[in-house]
Design a protein around this motif. Structure first.
Motif, PDB file in Angstrom:
ATOM      1  N   ALA A   6       2.487 -10.243  -7.016  1.00 22.29           N
ATOM      2  CA  ALA A   6       1.725  -9.042  -6.620  1.00 22.29           C
ATOM      3  C   ALA A   6       1.096  -8.378  -7.837  1.00 22.29           C
ATOM      4  O   ALA A   6      -0.075  -7.972  -7.806  1.00 22.29           O
ATOM      5  CB  ALA A   6       2.641  -8.063  -5.879  1.00 22.29           C
ATOM      6  N   ALA A   7       1.865  -8.289  -8.928  1.00 16.18           N
ATOM      7  CA  ALA A   7       1.341  -7.637 -10.146  1.00 16.18           C
ATOM      8  C   ALA A   7       0.181  -8.450 -10.723  1.00 16.18           C
ATOM      9  O   ALA A   7      -0.859  -7.898 -11.093  1.00 16.18           O
ATOM     10  CB  ALA A   7       2.461  -7.481 -11.174  1.00 16.18           C
ATOM     11  N   ALA A   8       0.348  -9.773 -10.778  1.00 21.57           N
ATOM     12  CA  ALA A   8      -0.698 -10.626 -11.355  1.00 21.57           C
ATOM     13  C   ALA A   8      -1.958 -10.588 -10.494  1.00 21.57           C
ATOM     14  O   ALA A   8      -3.075 -10.516 -11.014  1.00 21.57           O
ATOM     15  CB  ALA A   8      -0.180 -12.055 -11.497  1.00 21.57           C
ATOM     16  N   GLU A   9      -1.764 -10.620  -9.162  1.00 20.56           N
ATOM     17  CA  GLU A   9      -2.940 -10.605  -8.271  1.00 20.56           C
ATOM     18  C   GLU A   9      -3.633  -9.240  -8.285  1.00 20.56           C
ATOM     19  O   GLU A   9      -4.787  -9.128  -7.916  1.00 20.56           O
ATOM     20  CB  GLU A   9      -2.527 -11.027  -6.852  1.00 20.56           C
ATOM     21  CG  GLU A   9      -2.177 -12.530  -6.827  1.00 20.56           C
ATOM     22  CD  GLU A   9      -1.773 -13.064  -5.465  1.00 20.56           C
ATOM     23  OE1 GLU A   9      -1.572 -12.259  -4.541  1.00 20.56           O
ATOM     24  OE2 GLU A   9      -1.650 -14.303  -5.337  1.00 20.56           O
ATOM     25  N   ALA A  10      -2.884  -8.209  -8.758  1.00 21.73           N
ATOM     26  CA  ALA A  10      -3.511  -6.880  -8.896  1.00 21.73           C
ATOM     27  C   ALA A  10      -4.152  -6.730 -10.280  1.00 21.73           C
ATOM     28  O   ALA A  10      -4.615  -5.649 -10.650  1.00 21.73           O
ATOM     29  CB  ALA A  10      -2.465  -5.795  -8.668  1.00 21.73           C
ATOM     30  N   GLY A  11      -4.125  -7.803 -11.075  1.00 17.19           N
ATOM     31  CA  GLY A  11      -4.868  -7.786 -12.344  1.00 17.19           C
ATOM     32  C   GLY A  11      -4.030  -7.693 -13.600  1.00 17.19           C
ATOM     33  O   GLY A  11      -4.585  -7.668 -14.706  1.00 17.19           O
ATOM     34  N   ALA A  12      -2.711  -7.637 -13.479  1.00 17.58           N
ATOM     35  CA  ALA A  12      -1.881  -7.488 -14.687  1.00 17.58           C
ATOM     36  C   ALA A  12      -1.610  -8.851 -15.334  1.00 17.58           C
ATOM     37  O   ALA A  12      -1.663  -9.886 -14.679  1.00 17.58           O
ATOM     38  CB  ALA A  12      -0.558  -6.820 -14.328  1.00 17.58           C
ATOM     39  N   VAL A 145       7.918  -2.757 -16.696  1.00 13.79           N
ATOM     40  CA  VAL A 145       8.984  -3.763 -16.507  1.00 13.79           C
ATOM     41  C   VAL A 145       9.540  -3.618 -15.093  1.00 13.79           C
ATOM     42  O   VAL A 145       9.801  -2.506 -14.629  1.00 13.79           O
ATOM     43  CB  VAL A 145      10.135  -3.557 -17.532  1.00 13.79           C
ATOM     44  CG1 VAL A 145      11.315  -4.480 -17.209  1.00 13.79           C
ATOM     45  CG2 VAL A 145       9.649  -3.806 -18.959  1.00 13.79           C
ATOM     46  N   ILE A 146       9.691  -4.756 -14.407  1.00 13.11           N
ATOM     47  CA  ILE A 146      10.318  -4.749 -13.076  1.00 13.11           C
ATOM     48  C   ILE A 146      11.655  -5.469 -13.194  1.00 13.11           C
ATOM     49  O   ILE A 146      11.700  -6.625 -13.629  1.00 13.11           O
ATOM     50  CB  ILE A 146       9.443  -5.482 -12.028  1.00 13.11           C
ATOM     51  CG1 ILE A 146       8.041  -4.867 -11.982  1.00 13.11           C
ATOM     52  CG2 ILE A 146      10.101  -5.439 -10.653  1.00 13.11           C
ATOM     53  CD1 ILE A 146       7.034  -5.670 -11.167  1.00 13.11           C
ATOM     54  N   GLY A 393       9.581  -5.957  -3.727  1.00 17.31           N
ATOM     55  CA  GLY A 393       8.931  -6.717  -4.805  1.00 17.31           C
ATOM     56  C   GLY A 393       7.426  -6.501  -4.785  1.00 17.31           C
ATOM     57  O   GLY A 393       6.804  -6.260  -5.824  1.00 17.31           O
ATOM     58  N   TYR A 394       6.860  -6.536  -3.594  1.00 19.75           N
ATOM     59  CA  TYR A 394       5.406  -6.378  -3.462  1.00 19.75           C
ATOM     60  C   TYR A 394       4.944  -5.015  -3.991  1.00 19.75           C
ATOM     61  O   TYR A 394       4.049  -4.936  -4.837  1.00 19.75           O
ATOM     62  CB  TYR A 394       4.995  -6.557  -1.990  1.00 19.75           C
ATOM     63  CG  TYR A 394       3.533  -6.308  -1.748  1.00 19.75           C
ATOM     64  CD1 TYR A 394       2.581  -7.263  -2.078  1.00 19.75           C
ATOM     65  CD2 TYR A 394       3.105  -5.091  -1.202  1.00 19.75           C
ATOM     66  CE1 TYR A 394       1.226  -7.023  -1.868  1.00 19.75           C
ATOM     67  CE2 TYR A 394       1.758  -4.844  -0.985  1.00 19.75           C
ATOM     68  CZ  TYR A 394       0.830  -5.811  -1.322  1.00 19.75           C
ATOM     69  OH  TYR A 394      -0.508  -5.569  -1.123  1.00 19.75           O
ATOM     70  N   ALA A 400       3.479  -1.602 -10.788  1.00 18.88           N
ATOM     71  CA  ALA A 400       3.575  -1.935 -12.208  1.00 18.88           C
ATOM     72  C   ALA A 400       2.219  -2.340 -12.785  1.00 18.88           C
ATOM     73  O   ALA A 400       1.979  -2.201 -13.991  1.00 18.88           O
ATOM     74  CB  ALA A 400       4.585  -3.064 -12.399  1.00 18.88           C
ATOM     75  N   ALA A 401       1.332  -2.861 -11.930  1.00 18.83           N
ATOM     76  CA  ALA A 401       0.020  -3.327 -12.410  1.00 18.83           C
ATOM     77  C   ALA A 401      -0.937  -2.167 -12.644  1.00 18.83           C
ATOM     78  O   ALA A 401      -1.986  -2.338 -13.289  1.00 18.83           O
ATOM     79  CB  ALA A 401      -0.572  -4.308 -11.394  1.00 18.83           C
ATOM     80  N   LYS A 402      -0.618  -0.986 -12.136  1.00 14.01           N
ATOM     81  CA  LYS A 402      -1.561   0.154 -12.235  1.00 14.01           C
ATOM     82  C   LYS A 402      -1.730   0.647 -13.655  1.00 14.01           C
ATOM     83  O   LYS A 402      -0.776   0.658 -14.420  1.00 14.01           O
ATOM     84  CB  LYS A 402      -1.047   1.300 -11.345  1.00 14.01           C
ATOM     85  CG  LYS A 402      -1.478   1.104  -9.891  1.00 14.01           C
ATOM     86  CD  LYS A 402      -1.149   2.335  -9.063  1.00 14.01           C
ATOM     87  CE  LYS A 402      -1.488   2.046  -7.601  1.00 14.01           C
ATOM     88  NZ  LYS A 402      -0.685   2.855  -6.697  1.00 14.01           N
TER      89      LYS A 402
END
Ligand SMILES: Cc1cc2nc3c(=O)[nH]c(=O)nc-3n(C[C@H](O)[C@H](O)[C@H](O)COP(=O)(O)OP(=O)(O)OC[C@H]3O[C@@H](n4cnc5c(N)ncnc54)[C@H](O)[C@@H]3O)c2cc1C
Length: 402
Positions: A6-12, A145-146, A393-394, A400-402
């Motif tokens: 989810a974080a990577a797909e949100a751009g992180a 960090v998650i 998790g999602y 975390a990506a924000k």
């Protein structure tokens, strides 16, 4: 894995640390190796099946529910099927396919996966997360960090409870940890005799004995159970264990097994009469073969107080009534649950009071998030625990990506 995707797909830019040499070791053994990945029900029903802090997940489920889980896997070409109780499994009946689907998606999302890399400690400066130390005390800096290190049960899968220590070290409260969805130990003299006996279509009621001696019904389940050398196990026992474990803190608990739940008292009495007429010249010990599994017969007769060598044609009405009562309400006194390491789920964890329900972020440390079983949330069997892990998790990943 879900949080990282989810974080990577949100751009992180995301690094996933796994202490094992492979991902999803616990996931691969879920649902007896078939993985009951979710339950095909509404968010309200998901919450209803997560009795410990289920409401805290309202926001998580409104953003990622079981329909989203089903879509997540089917859109990657993994076919799912729904079984009894709306439990969802891969059509292949292979939990490994769920792990493979995650691995594929992690790759597509560009997540860097580090194997054999064990997080050792969180680094926090002035109330803001700074990074994570690995087991060689190398500090990797991160904006967010998650922590998704799981619970403390089945430690051989890698979930040894490290995250609880990280959380406490930086000031988070970890509520008492105890086993949930776990086999139960009994204090009975017949354990060796019944060990290995597996029963289908039985009904089990769990009662808490109050201080005044009265009994309070805790829960009732119908289905499959198993006698073991320590007590009882199997699907309906695991389901009941949720309430039994909590009740054992308050007092003593007795399970009552109805071996013939399809029959009324009168029907069972008539059935016994029929068998007794058929075997009228036999001893009682040899007259119940058509009604009960072999190993159960001597135990039932002993508990009824009837001599095993009493001829069936001499059994009194009162003695028959005792047998019927035992067959419909066979008591199993529970002494304690099996240890946490044998539980399907760890109850307790990072206190929800210190987390934001919107994205599972810490209210104490900026940039820190929690996801999955490490949070003080746990549910019944049926795919609810994995759904809770996926949903938290999602939202943690997006946060975390924000
Ligand atoms: C036998 C069994 C059957 C189950 N069946 C089902 C089922 O069918 N359906 C269902 O809904 N639930 C089931 N559950 C419960 C479910 O598996 C868990 O609730 C779920 O796996 C929790 O997910 P998680 O990601 O929070 O933790 P985990 O799945 O435990 O994953 C945590 C990961 O973190 C890694 N890790 C831990 N510490 C560190 C560290 N310091 N550094 C780096 N990595 C670390 C671990 O190696 C592990 O891979 C089952 C559990 C068991 C034990």
């Amino acid at each position: 894995m879900k949080a990282a995707i989810a974080a990577a797909e949100a751009g992180a830019k995301v690094s996933l640390w796994e202490r094992n040499s492979s991902l999803g070791k616990k996931l691969a053994i879920t649902g007896k190796g078939r993985c009951n990945i979710t339950n095909d029900c509404s968010s309200r029903e998901l919450i209803g099946n997560i009795p410990n802090n289920g409401l805290f997940l309202h926001s998580a489920f409104s953003r990622f529910d079981s329909a989203d889980t089903i879509d997540f896997f089917t859109s990657q070409g993994l076919e799912l099927k729904t079984e009894r109780g709306r439990r969802v499994f891969p059509v292949s009946d292979n939990a490994g396919d769920i792990v493979s689907a995650f691995e594929k998606r992690l790759k597509q999302a560009g997540v860097s996966v580090f194997y054999n890399k064990r997080a050792q400690k969180l680094s926090v400066r002035d109330g803001v997360v700074y990074g994570v130390y690995d087991d060689k005390w190398h500090l990797e800096k991160a904006d967010a960090v998650i922590v998704a290190t799981g619970g403390k049960s089945y430690p051989g899968t890698g979930s040894t409870g490290d995250g609880y220590i990280f959380a406490e070290q930086i000031g988070h409260t970890v509520t008492a940890l105890y086993p949930s969805l776990v086999p139960l130990c009994a204090s009975e003299d017949w354990l060796d005799e019944l060990c290995g006996l597996s029963l289908k279509n039985v009904e089990v009621e769990a009662f808490l004995t109050e201080t005044d001696g009265s009994e309070k019904l805790l829960a009732k389940e119908f289905g499959e159970m198993l006698f073991t050398h320590f007590g009882v196990s199997g699907p309906i026992i695991l389901s009941l264990s949720y309430k039994v474990c909590r009740a054992l803190i308050l007092g003593s608990v007795v399970l009552k097994i109805n071996f013939k739940p399809a029959l009324t008292y009168e029907q069972l009495d008539q059935r016994l009469l029929r068998d007794f007429n058929k075997f009228s010249r036999k001893y009682i010990a040899n007259s119940l073969d058509e009604l009960l599994p072999k190993s159960l017969i001597p135990v039932i007769i002993r508990k009824s107080g009837i001599a095993t060598d009493k001829p069936v044609n001499q059994i009194t009405k009162d003695e028959r009534a005792k047998l019927v009562a035992l067959l419909m309400s066979f008591p199993v006194h529970i002494s304690h649950p099996r240890p946490l390491k044998e539980a399907i789920v760890t109850a307790g964890g990072v206190s929800i009071k210190e987390l934001s329900p919107k994205d599972m972020s810490s209210k104490l440390v900026r940039g820190l998030f929690f996801a999955g079983e490490i949070i003080d949330v746990d549910g019944y069997t049926g795919g609810y625990n994995l759904q809770a892990a996926l949903s938290t998790g999602y939202i943690a990943g997006i946060g975390a990506a924000k």
